[in-house]
Design an enzyme around this catalytic site. Structure first.
Site, PDB file in Angstrom:
ATOM      1  N   HIS A  61       0.835  -1.201   0.000  1.00 28.16           N
ATOM      2  CA  HIS A  61       0.000   0.000   0.000  1.00 28.16           C
ATOM      3  C   HIS A  61       0.868   1.249   0.000  1.00 28.16           C
ATOM      4  CE1 HIS A  61      -3.940   1.949   1.604  1.00 28.16           C
ATOM      5  NE2 HIS A  61      -3.159   2.882   1.066  1.00 28.16           N
ATOM      6  N   LEU A  64       2.348   6.474  -5.152  1.00 25.50           N
ATOM      7  CA  LEU A  64       3.459   7.016  -5.927  1.00 25.50           C
ATOM      8  C   LEU A  64       3.076   8.285  -6.677  1.00 25.50           C
ATOM      9  CD1 LEU A  64       5.056   3.699  -7.279  1.00 25.50           C
ATOM     10  CD2 LEU A  64       5.678   5.045  -5.250  1.00 25.50           C
ATOM     11  N   ASP A 153      -9.068   3.101  -2.953  1.00 24.15           N
ATOM     12  CA  ASP A 153      -8.419   3.691  -1.783  1.00 24.15           C
ATOM     13  C   ASP A 153      -8.466   5.211  -1.829  1.00 24.15           C
ATOM     14  OD1 ASP A 153      -6.919   3.460   0.684  1.00 24.15           O
ATOM     15  OD2 ASP A 153      -5.281   4.350  -0.447  1.00 24.15           O
ATOM     16  N   HIS A 233      -5.320  -0.273   5.936  1.00 13.93           N
ATOM     17  CA  HIS A 233      -4.941   0.545   7.102  1.00 13.93           C
ATOM     18  C   HIS A 233      -5.955   0.499   8.258  1.00 13.93           C
ATOM     19  CE1 HIS A 233      -7.578   3.150   4.808  1.00 13.93           C
ATOM     20  NE2 HIS A 233      -6.622   3.568   3.990  1.00 13.93           N
ATOM     21  N   ASP A 306       1.302   2.810   3.705  1.00 15.21           N
ATOM     22  CA  ASP A 306       0.395   3.854   3.216  1.00 15.21           C
ATOM     23  C   ASP A 306       1.174   5.144   2.962  1.00 15.21           C
ATOM     24  OD1 ASP A 306      -1.877   5.153   2.372  1.00 15.21           O
ATOM     25  OD2 ASP A 306      -2.779   5.355   4.364  1.00 15.21           O
ATOM     26  N   PHE A 324      -4.849  14.573   4.005  1.00 17.81           N
ATOM     27  CA  PHE A 324      -4.487  13.443   4.846  1.00 17.81           C
ATOM     28  C   PHE A 324      -3.219  12.779   4.315  1.00 17.81           C
ATOM     29  CE2 PHE A 324      -9.176  13.571   5.341  1.00 17.81           C
ATOM     30  CZ  PHE A 324      -9.275  13.586   6.727  1.00 17.81           C
TER      31      PHE A 324
END
Length: 431
Positions: A61, A64, A153, A233, A306, A324
């Site tokens: 996870h 990029l 996600d 997560h 993450d 976030f």
């Protein structure tokens, strides 16, 4: 490529936790031999000086950011950061621009990674077009183009019918469905956990139920559809309980946890600092304890970073408005080793397993182990090296971390992907 001989390493088998002093010979990108003392002839010799040797770390996870958000990160910079952190394989999330919801974008990511990447990059395709939660993507085409899983996600799929249909399609294709669990009716507008910190600073909170309500719904749908359902997560104690119960019932339900959720809780946030803002948010001390217990008893299957880079300007607009996410690829292993292994929460073998063999098995990947004939994806770690985390030294474009200034031990010093050195922190010349 000339044969390499890595001498005097301490090889750790993630499957057993056993340590053995041994050499590794690499030929043609493969592990050609492993043994106590291997002959030097015809090889470039690198003396590891007793340092730890693991299979290359695997992160399921990461963000990029390319295509579309190259000012935050690129495949080139993100994979260099991964290599420095000891990771040889990363799976990248689809919330790019354009979203990775078509075979063309999946192929573009793969081609860019082949051309510019330092480590293996496995694209994850979107569940719905544009990640809008309404129309399903052509998952068969995404898989054909190279997607290893599907996920929306960054946003939770709000419509239960859409999620059920997505699970049916993913199950028919043998694709893991990787879920960001967040009920917008409970979480919308929140920036931190709905707890004492939010109340003290006048911030709208995100309750744990925003996550666990979706986890509960999705487990029921996963049971009905037979999909491999994977929780991104995980952060809430109730979510851990629900996953534990699903596993006891024999469902194919798995979960990941981040280093920051394992090591921090809302009580650790020093003030309205956006480098402590992530989604899901840092929750209560009780939630953090449940995550560690879930990791110990096997409820939580893997650790994933993450990794989510943002610019200082984006993070500098205040806790309520900042995006976030934090970066994590370059600091994950030393943080976890220092604060979980050296404190006795986890064994070194268990930590290695959570970062190598288990993620490989979760997504059916051919890496994560050290066997003769396998790809020479290797991570060498100096367990005695102690440094202070300095974001200014990161290879990632992102500097957004709450761990700046932490003193930690256990830094990766050499990373090989198919025998090619993609990170050399030893400064040793082969001889």
């Amino acid at each position: 490529m000339k044969a390499q001989l890595l001498k005097n390493g301490r090889i750790l088998d993630p499957a057993t936790g056993d340590l053995a002093d041994a050499d590794i010979r690499v030929e043609g990108g493969k592990i050609a031999a492993m043994g106590g003392v291997l002959p030097r002839s015809g090889s470039e010799v690198i003396d590891l000086g007793g340092r730890l040797v693991l299979p290359g770390l695997i992160d399921l996870h990461v963000h990029l950011r390319e295509p579309g958000f190259e000012w935050k990160e690129t495949i080139a910079t993100g994979t260099r950061a991964a290599a420095r952190g000891g990771f040889t394989t990363v799976a990248c999330m689809p919330n790019t621009r354009p979203v990775a919801d078509s075979p063309e974008v999946i192929r573009r990511i793969r081609e860019t990674a082949d051309r510019e990447g330092s480590v293996r990059v496995l694209p994850i395709g979107a569940i719905t077009r544009g990640e809008h939660g309404r129309e399903l993507t052509d998952m068969a085409a995404l898989k054909e183009a190279g997607a290893v899983a599907v996920s929306d996600d960054g946003v939770g799929v709000q419509d239960s019918r859409v999620m059920r249909d997505a699970m049916r399609m993913a199950a028919s294709l043998g694709l893991p469905l990787v879920a960001h669990c967040e009920d917008d009716s409970l979480a919308a507008g929140g920036s931190v956990h709905d707890g004492d910190f939010a109340a003290r600073h006048g911030l709208k909170g995100i309750p744990g139920e925003a996550e666990s309500v979706h986890v509960a719904r999705d487990i029921l749908l996963a049971e009905a559809t037979g999909v491999h359902y994977h929780v991104c997560h995980i952060s809430d104690a109730n979510s851990v309980r629900l996953v534990r119960e699903a596993k006891r019932r024999g469902l194919k339900v798995t979960a990941e946890v981040t280093p920051h959720h394992l090591l921090l809780c809302e009580e650790d946030i020093p003030g309205p600092d956006p480098d402590y803002k992530m989604n899901p948010p840092l929750r209560s001390r009780r939630d953090r304890a449940a995550l560690i217990e879930g990791l110990k008893d096997g409820t939580i299957d893997v650790i994933a970073t993450d990794h989510a880079p943002h610019t200082p300007e984006e993070k500098g607009v205040g806790m309520d408005r900042a995006p976030f996410g934090i970066v994590g690829l370059e600091t994950a292993f030393p943080l976890l080793y220092t604060h979980l292994v050296l404190t006795g929460e986890l064994s070194l073998g268990r930590l290695a397993d959570l970062l190598t063999r288990r993620p490989a098995r979760l997504f059916g990947l051919p890496w994560g182990g050290l066997t003769v004939g396998s790809d020479a994806d290797l991570t060498v770690i100096d367990l005695e090296e102690e440094r202070i985390i300095d974001p200014e030294a990161f290879l990632s474009k992102g500097r957004n971390t709450p761990f700046a200034g932490w003193r930690v031990k256990g830094w990766p010093v050499l990373t090989l992907v198919a025998g090619r050195a993609v990170w050399d922190g030893l400064g040793l010349e082969p001889r």
